[in-house]
Design a protein around this motif. Structure first.
Motif, PDB file in Angstrom:
ATOM      1  N   GLN A  25       0.840  -1.198   0.000  1.00 24.62           N
ATOM      2  CA  GLN A  25       0.000   0.000   0.000  1.00 24.62           C
ATOM      3  C   GLN A  25       0.878   1.251   0.000  1.00 24.62           C
ATOM      4  O   GLN A  25       0.632   2.193  -0.751  1.00 24.62           O
ATOM      5  CB  GLN A  25      -0.928   0.001   1.223  1.00 24.62           C
ATOM      6  CG  GLN A  25      -1.785   1.256   1.353  1.00 24.62           C
ATOM      7  CD  GLN A  25      -2.756   1.435   0.206  1.00 24.62           C
ATOM      8  OE1 GLN A  25      -3.427   0.500  -0.213  1.00 24.62           O
ATOM      9  NE2 GLN A  25      -2.833   2.646  -0.338  1.00 24.62           N
ATOM     10  N   GLY A  29       0.048   2.602  -3.453  1.00 23.22           N
ATOM     11  CA  GLY A  29      -1.215   3.311  -3.293  1.00 23.22           C
ATOM     12  C   GLY A  29      -1.142   4.719  -3.866  1.00 23.22           C
ATOM     13  O   GLY A  29      -0.191   5.454  -3.621  1.00 23.22           O
ATOM     14  N   GLU A  30      -2.128   5.054  -4.669  1.00 22.97           N
ATOM     15  CA  GLU A  30      -2.288   6.390  -5.247  1.00 22.97           C
ATOM     16  C   GLU A  30      -1.187   6.790  -6.236  1.00 22.97           C
ATOM     17  O   GLU A  30      -1.052   7.966  -6.566  1.00 22.97           O
ATOM     18  CB  GLU A  30      -2.454   7.440  -4.151  1.00 22.97           C
ATOM     19  CG  GLU A  30      -3.683   7.166  -3.296  1.00 22.97           C
ATOM     20  CD  GLU A  30      -3.907   8.213  -2.227  1.00 22.97           C
ATOM     21  OE1 GLU A  30      -3.572   9.385  -2.442  1.00 22.97           O
ATOM     22  OE2 GLU A  30      -4.444   7.832  -1.173  1.00 22.97           O
ATOM     23  N   TYR A  48       0.747  -4.068 -10.557  1.00 18.44           N
ATOM     24  CA  TYR A  48      -0.687  -4.391 -10.534  1.00 18.44           C
ATOM     25  C   TYR A  48      -0.895  -5.903 -10.624  1.00 18.44           C
ATOM     26  O   TYR A  48      -1.654  -6.492  -9.848  1.00 18.44           O
ATOM     27  CB  TYR A  48      -1.384  -3.681 -11.698  1.00 18.44           C
ATOM     28  CG  TYR A  48      -2.849  -4.010 -11.838  1.00 18.44           C
ATOM     29  CD1 TYR A  48      -3.815  -3.230 -11.204  1.00 18.44           C
ATOM     30  CD2 TYR A  48      -3.273  -5.081 -12.617  1.00 18.44           C
ATOM     31  CE1 TYR A  48      -5.173  -3.532 -11.330  1.00 18.44           C
ATOM     32  CE2 TYR A  48      -4.615  -5.393 -12.747  1.00 18.44           C
ATOM     33  CZ  TYR A  48      -5.561  -4.623 -12.101  1.00 18.44           C
ATOM     34  OH  TYR A  48      -6.896  -4.925 -12.227  1.00 18.44           O
ATOM     35  N   SER A  94      -9.694  -1.939  -9.820  1.00 16.97           N
ATOM     36  CA  SER A  94      -8.663  -0.919  -9.630  1.00 16.97           C
ATOM     37  C   SER A  94      -7.571  -1.458  -8.718  1.00 16.97           C
ATOM     38  O   SER A  94      -7.802  -2.395  -7.940  1.00 16.97           O
ATOM     39  CB  SER A  94      -9.267   0.338  -9.006  1.00 16.97           C
ATOM     40  OG  SER A  94      -9.606   0.092  -7.649  1.00 16.97           O
ATOM     41  N   ALA A  96      -6.436   0.101  -6.171  1.00 15.46           N
ATOM     42  CA  ALA A  96      -6.905   0.384  -4.803  1.00 15.46           C
ATOM     43  C   ALA A  96      -7.788  -0.751  -4.293  1.00 15.46           C
ATOM     44  O   ALA A  96      -7.654  -1.176  -3.136  1.00 15.46           O
ATOM     45  CB  ALA A  96      -7.648   1.714  -4.763  1.00 15.46           C
ATOM     46  N   ASP A  97      -8.673  -1.258  -5.157  1.00 16.30           N
ATOM     47  CA  ASP A  97      -9.523  -2.377  -4.764  1.00 16.30           C
ATOM     48  C   ASP A  97      -8.691  -3.631  -4.497  1.00 16.30           C
ATOM     49  O   ASP A  97      -8.945  -4.366  -3.528  1.00 16.30           O
ATOM     50  CB  ASP A  97     -10.562  -2.683  -5.847  1.00 16.30           C
ATOM     51  CG  ASP A  97     -11.633  -1.614  -5.956  1.00 16.30           C
ATOM     52  OD1 ASP A  97     -11.808  -0.811  -5.009  1.00 16.30           O
ATOM     53  OD2 ASP A  97     -12.303  -1.570  -7.020  1.00 16.30           O
ATOM     54  N   ALA A 100      -6.821  -3.343  -1.159  1.00 18.43           N
ATOM     55  CA  ALA A 100      -7.750  -3.527  -0.035  1.00 18.43           C
ATOM     56  C   ALA A 100      -8.139  -4.992   0.115  1.00 18.43           C
ATOM     57  O   ALA A 100      -8.205  -5.520   1.235  1.00 18.43           O
ATOM     58  CB  ALA A 100      -8.996  -2.662  -0.225  1.00 18.43           C
TER      59      ALA A 100
END
Length: 179
Positions: A25, A29-30, A48, A94, A96-97, A100
């Motif tokens: 993360q 992340g972002e 990814y 995504s 982000a998904d 998580a």
């Protein structure tokens, strides 16, 4: 040189395993897709793709195979692992998904692992890997840790290589650029 003495410890393994989702993360992340979709060329994975691969392992590898070993049944053969399942399982999600989902699955799996209260006898139990034959539970769990660390290193290497040509004369001092 490493000694041949067994170094595996569940407590120490969990120290790494519980941190991997946060490390990824923090690293990914972002970030823009130019970072997270980068790869090292044909037939290589992007950050990814690696996160999708780690999710698939959480679902179908480490804990399911540990259960097979701990079942003490007559058939302890592992189901072959699909190293490429993430290509269809992650489609349309995504990053982000995925991050998580990985964090949630890892937490669930470490809760299961902790609940088993494994003994040294349990760690010596064996299952049957489709390629390697007999493998012990401690080998499976140690591989889970090494697998995480290998993919974290892979993500860092992929990201570093985006600037392989841009580092100019420093490249000889950055071995990551040519691995």
């Amino acid at each position: 040189m490493m000694s041949s003495q067994l170094k595996f410890s569940i407590a120490e393994a969990v120290q790494v395993l519980e941190r991997t989702p946060g490390v990824l993360q923090s690293m990914l992340g972002e970030l823009s897709s130019s970072w997270t979709d980068a790869d090292e060329g044909d037939d290589t994975w992007s950050p990814y793709t690696i996160v999708g691969h780690l999710i698939h392992g959480e679902r179908t590898d480490w804990i399911p195979r540990a259960r097979i070993i701990l079942s003490k049944g007559s058939d302890r053969r592992f189901t072959p692992y699909d190293r490429f399942a993430q290509f269809h399982e992650s489609m349309g999600k995504s990053l982000a998904d995925l991050l998580a989902e990985f964090a949630r699955l890892r937490k669930e799996n470490l809760t299961k692992l902790s609940g088993w209260k494994l003994s040294s006898v349990d760690l010596g139990l064996e299952g049957e890997h489709p390629d390697f034959g007999a493998v012990s539970l401690h080998q499976l769990l140690a591989t889970w840790v090494a697998h995480d660390l290998g993919h974290i290193a892979q993500v860092a290497r992929i990201m570093a290589k985006r600037y392989r040509d841009d580092v100019g004369p420093w490249r000889p001092y950055l071995p990551v650029m040519d691995r």
